[in-house]
Scaffold this motif. Structure first.
Motif, short mmCIF file in Angstrom:
data_model
loop_
_atom_site.label_atom_id
_atom_site.label_comp_id
_atom_site.label_asym_id
_atom_site.label_seq_id
_atom_site.Cartn_x
_atom_site.Cartn_y
_atom_site.Cartn_z
N ILE A 75 0.84 -1.20 0.00
CA ILE A 75 0.00 0.00 0.00
C ILE A 75 0.88 1.25 0.00
CG2 ILE A 75 -1.70 1.30 1.33
CD1 ILE A 75 -2.82 -1.38 2.33
N GLU A 76 1.91 1.26 0.85
CA GLU A 76 2.77 2.45 0.97
C GLU A 76 3.59 2.68 -0.31
OE1 GLU A 76 4.69 3.10 4.88
OE2 GLU A 76 3.75 1.20 5.46
N ASN A 77 4.04 1.60 -0.93
CA ASN A 77 4.82 1.76 -2.17
C ASN A 77 3.95 2.30 -3.30
OD1 ASN A 77 7.14 0.81 -0.94
ND2 ASN A 77 6.86 -1.30 -1.64
N TYR A 78 2.68 1.92 -3.32
CA TYR A 78 1.79 2.34 -4.41
C TYR A 78 1.34 3.80 -4.23
CZ TYR A 78 -2.08 2.28 -7.77
OH TYR A 78 -2.92 2.56 -8.83
N PHE A 79 0.95 4.17 -3.02
CA PHE A 79 0.36 5.50 -2.81
C PHE A 79 1.38 6.54 -2.35
CE2 PHE A 79 -3.38 2.73 -2.39
CZ PHE A 79 -4.25 3.38 -3.25
N GLY A 80 2.45 6.12 -1.69
CA GLY A 80 3.43 7.07 -1.20
C GLY A 80 2.78 8.13 -0.33
N ASN A 81 3.13 9.38 -0.56
CA ASN A 81 2.55 10.47 0.22
C ASN A 81 1.26 11.00 -0.38
OD1 ASN A 81 3.38 11.95 -1.99
ND2 ASN A 81 4.91 13.15 -0.90
N GLY A 82 0.79 10.37 -1.45
CA GLY A 82 -0.49 10.74 -2.06
C GLY A 82 -0.40 11.81 -3.11
N SER A 83 0.79 12.36 -3.35
CA SER A 83 0.91 13.50 -4.26
C SER A 83 0.46 13.18 -5.68
CB SER A 83 2.35 14.02 -4.27
OG SER A 83 3.26 13.00 -4.67
N LYS A 84 0.65 11.95 -6.11
CA LYS A 84 0.25 11.62 -7.49
C LYS A 84 -1.27 11.62 -7.67
CE LYS A 84 0.09 6.53 -7.26
NZ LYS A 84 0.63 5.28 -7.85
N LEU A 85 -2.00 11.54 -6.56
CA LEU A 85 -3.46 11.63 -6.63
C LEU A 85 -3.97 13.00 -6.20
CD1 LEU A 85 -4.54 8.17 -5.10
CD2 LEU A 85 -4.28 8.79 -7.50
N GLY A 86 -3.04 13.89 -5.86
CA GLY A 86 -3.45 15.22 -5.43
C GLY A 86 -3.98 15.27 -4.02
N VAL A 87 -3.56 14.32 -3.17
CA VAL A 87 -3.98 14.30 -1.76
C VAL A 87 -2.74 14.18 -0.88
CG1 VAL A 87 -6.20 13.24 -2.33
CG2 VAL A 87 -4.26 11.77 -1.74
N HIS A 88 -2.94 14.28 0.42
CA HIS A 88 -1.86 14.09 1.38
C HIS A 88 -2.17 12.85 2.21
CE1 HIS A 88 1.27 14.86 4.30
NE2 HIS A 88 0.37 14.79 5.27
N ILE A 89 -1.26 11.87 2.21
CA ILE A 89 -1.49 10.61 2.89
C ILE A 89 -0.47 10.43 4.02
CG2 ILE A 89 -1.50 8.09 2.69
CD1 ILE A 89 -2.50 8.37 -0.15
N GLU A 90 -0.99 10.08 5.20
CA GLU A 90 -0.18 9.67 6.34
C GLU A 90 -0.51 8.21 6.66
OE1 GLU A 90 0.11 12.80 9.57
OE2 GLU A 90 -1.71 13.45 8.51
N TYR A 91 0.39 7.55 7.37
CA TYR A 91 0.19 6.14 7.70
C TYR A 91 0.29 5.93 9.21
CZ TYR A 91 1.00 5.45 2.72
OH TYR A 91 0.92 5.51 1.35
N VAL A 92 -0.55 5.03 9.71
CA VAL A 92 -0.43 4.56 11.08
C VAL A 92 -0.39 3.04 11.01
CG1 VAL A 92 -2.94 4.66 11.39
CG2 VAL A 92 -1.44 4.53 13.38
N HIS A 93 0.56 2.44 11.71
CA HIS A 93 0.80 1.00 11.62
C HIS A 93 0.21 0.27 12.83
CE1 HIS A 93 3.79 2.65 8.84
NE2 HIS A 93 3.71 1.50 8.20
N GLU A 94 -0.68 -0.66 12.56
CA GLU A 94 -1.23 -1.51 13.61
C GLU A 94 -0.31 -2.72 13.79
OE1 GLU A 94 -5.44 -2.47 13.40
OE2 GLU A 94 -5.72 -0.89 11.90
N GLU A 95 0.29 -2.81 14.95
CA GLU A 95 1.18 -3.94 15.22
C GLU A 95 0.39 -5.19 15.58
OE1 GLU A 95 4.27 -3.72 14.52
OE2 GLU A 95 4.17 -1.55 14.13
N LYS A 96 -0.88 -4.99 15.97
CA LYS A 96 -1.79 -6.10 16.26
C LYS A 96 -3.19 -5.67 15.86
CE LYS A 96 -2.42 -4.56 21.05
NZ LYS A 96 -2.31 -4.95 22.47
N ARG A 97 -4.12 -6.62 15.82
CA ARG A 97 -5.49 -6.29 15.44
C ARG A 97 -6.10 -5.35 16.48
NH1 ARG A 97 -9.26 -9.93 15.53
NH2 ARG A 97 -10.54 -8.94 13.94
#
Length: 348
Positions: A179-201
């Motif tokens: 997911i992160e490799n495809y969307f990156g920071n979202g600039s190619k879609l004209g948005v700003h993307i941040e990530y939060v990582h769930e280490e468990k469910r």
């Protein structure tokens, strides 16, 4: 001035008739007049939603749900004056009346139809394993499965962007690097993307505890496997206008009992209903929350959205429902995935 003749109703018109007018026209509004064409009020999708939630049926008259104090402009008002009124009242259209209150037409303010740049964040839950879609999800996370010509998640993000919501937070876990490799920071879609990582469910609400400090305004939470064409701007405005702290998108669900249902009192049979249909509202997986509700979410624990709403209700805080009548599909099983691909280009 737009021709208004095809969006006219009278107070005795049915809700079903109103829906046809509102859904078929580009203006998404109906005007209610009396026999002398005096404007009595307006009717929008939001008015109908509230009526249906108050147990009105599609065959009931619209009279109880008419908005009877609409903003109007005079036939003498200039374009500049009408625009000023529209901006002040946040309206898309304004009925035009003469000095007797008779309806003359309707002005549509095109500038207000353009999506705004909204600062509200959109939190998308995209960390699930997608076990019901195996083997498709053995090597790729479910939100990255292609529906139409792009990943499910890309369609979701672009839909939010269309309504002015471009601050995206992705809660990731399973195969997050794809997911992160495809969307990156979202600039190619004209948005700003941040990530939060769930280490468990952590459930559909638990991950919010990891980003509390970033959620200062009302924000969306949505499952990352939904395809819908909800007007997100209308839903946010609905949440704010109703002073809600937690709004849930709900979907009507019909269930038919496959047998005759026998109603008894003791040993006596009172009646028999043959294969009755029961109607329910179910969660649509789209929510808007205020920061105030985050205090109920425990740190670093599994916590689901229904539990959060139960906490809100138990504390007498306002939570409301937003009926979803638009296209909606939860892509959880193979048959829904196939259906989404068959319908995608027609809907989106």
């Amino acid at each position: 001035m737009k021709n208004y003749k095809n969006i006219i109703l009278n107070p005795s018109s049915s809700i079903k008739e109103a829906l046809k007018i509102i859904d078929s026209g580009a203006m998404k509004i109906a005007l209610v007049v009396d026999e002398n064409e005096k404007l009595l009020g307006t009717l929008t999708d939001g008015d109908i939603r509230r009526g249906l939630l108050n147990n009105l049926s599609l065959d009931d008259a619209i009279e109880p749900i008419i908005f009877k104090t609409p903003t109007t402009c005079s036939i003498e008002d200039t374009k500049e004056k009408i625009l000023e009124i529209a901006v002040e009242k946040k309206l898309y259209q304004i009925p035009v009346v003469d000095n007797t209150g008779k309806l003359i037409g309707i002005e549509e303010v095109d500038e207000l139809l353009k999506p705004k740049n909204r600062n509200n964040k959109v939190v998308l839950m995209v960390g699930g394993l997608g076990t019901r879609l195996r083997p498709l999800t053995e090597k790729i996370p479910k939100p990255m499965l292609k529906v139409g010509d792009k990943p499910i998640l890309e369609t979701i993000i672009l839909n939010f962007k269309k309504y002015g919501f471009s601050n995206i937070v992705l809660s990731v876990s399973y195969k997050s690097e794809m997911i992160e490799n495809y969307f990156g920071n979202g600039s190619k879609l004209g948005v700003h993307i941040e990530y939060v990582h769930e280490e468990k469910r952590m459930g559909t609400a638990g991950a919010l505890s990891l980003i509390q400090e970033k959620l200062n305004e009302p924000f969306f939470v949505m499952n990352g496997d939904l395809l819908t064409n909800i007007n997100f701007e209308h839903m946010m405005d609905y949440h704010i206008q109703n002073s809600s702290v937690a709004t849930m998108g709900v979907r009507e669900y019909d269930f038919q009992v496959p047998y005759g249902v026998v109603n008894i009192d003791g040993i006596n049979i009172k009646s028999i209903a043959e294969k009755p249909v029961h109607n329910f509202y179910v969660s649509g997986g789209v929510y808007i929350l205020d920061r105030a509700v985050l205090d109920f979410i425990p740190k670093n624990q599994f916590f689901d959205m229904p539990t959060l709403f139960e906490k809100v209700i138990a504390n007498n805080m306002k939570s409301i429902s937003f009926p979803i009548r638009e296209y909606w599909l939860d892509i959880g099983r193979m048959e829904e995935f196939e259906k989404a691909n068959n319908e995608y280009h027609k809907v989106f």
